[in-house]
Motif scaffolding. Structure first.
Motif, mmCIF file in Angstrom:
data_model
loop_
_atom_site.group_PDB
_atom_site.id
_atom_site.type_symbol
_atom_site.label_atom_id
_atom_site.label_comp_id
_atom_site.label_asym_id
_atom_site.label_seq_id
_atom_site.Cartn_x
_atom_site.Cartn_y
_atom_site.Cartn_z
ATOM 1 N N LEU A 26 48.416 40.216 44.793
ATOM 2 C CA LEU A 26 47.336 39.233 44.875
ATOM 3 C C LEU A 26 46.312 39.596 45.945
ATOM 4 O O LEU A 26 45.105 39.432 45.739
ATOM 5 N N TYR A 27 46.779 40.079 47.084
ATOM 6 C CA TYR A 27 45.844 40.476 48.130
ATOM 7 C C TYR A 27 44.981 41.657 47.681
ATOM 8 O O TYR A 27 43.785 41.697 47.964
ATOM 9 N N ARG A 28 45.565 42.605 46.965
ATOM 10 C CA ARG A 28 44.766 43.736 46.469
ATOM 11 C C ARG A 28 43.716 43.260 45.469
ATOM 12 O O ARG A 28 42.579 43.741 45.471
ATOM 13 N N GLN A 29 44.091 42.314 44.619
ATOM 14 C CA GLN A 29 43.117 41.743 43.684
ATOM 15 C C GLN A 29 42.009 41.019 44.443
ATOM 16 O O GLN A 29 40.840 41.105 44.078
ATOM 17 N N ALA A 30 42.398 40.315 45.484
ATOM 18 C CA ALA A 30 41.413 39.582 46.279
ATOM 19 C C ALA A 30 40.435 40.540 46.954
ATOM 20 O O ALA A 30 39.232 40.268 47.004
ATOM 21 N N VAL A 31 40.936 41.670 47.476
ATOM 22 C CA VAL A 31 40.041 42.661 48.097
ATOM 23 C C VAL A 31 38.972 43.088 47.090
ATOM 24 O O VAL A 31 37.779 43.103 47.407
ATOM 25 N N ASP A 32 39.401 43.420 45.885
ATOM 26 C CA ASP A 32 38.438 43.848 44.857
ATOM 27 C C ASP A 32 37.418 42.761 44.562
ATOM 28 O O ASP A 32 36.217 43.035 44.460
ATOM 29 N N GLY A 33 37.881 41.535 44.436
ATOM 30 C CA GLY A 33 36.972 40.427 44.149
ATOM 31 C C GLY A 33 35.992 40.161 45.274
ATOM 32 O O GLY A 33 34.793 39.972 45.042
ATOM 33 N N TRP A 34 36.499 40.160 46.510
ATOM 34 C CA TRP A 34 35.613 39.931 47.655
ATOM 35 C C TRP A 34 34.594 41.054 47.801
ATOM 36 O O TRP A 34 33.433 40.805 48.124
#
Length: 75
Positions: A26-34
């Protein structure tokens, strides 16, 4: 994306291997989104969180990689 970070924190609190795996995902997905949204502060927060999860798991190399990514962010 904030929800991904909060969900990640929840999974990490579970303390089991599956919870940590979900947290990292989830954190890796969040990095991409941010990054896509141009939200540097949130990218930085998420890299910090990733580093702490890796450190907590005893994966010092992955933690160092996350801290390295964090150091490249200009806010």
């Amino acid at each position: 994306m904030r929800a991904a970070g909060l969900a990640g924190a929840t999974y990490a609190a579970e303390g089991d291997a599956e919870g940590h795996r979900k947290t990292l995902e989830l954190y890796r997905q969040a990095v991409d989104g941010w990054q896509a949204a141009g939200r540097a502060e949130d990218v930085a927060w998420t890299w910090q969180a990733l580093a702490e999860v890796h450190r907590g798991l005893g994966d010092s190399e992955a933690a160092a990689d996350a801290y390295r990514e964090l150091s490249l962010i200009h806010i």
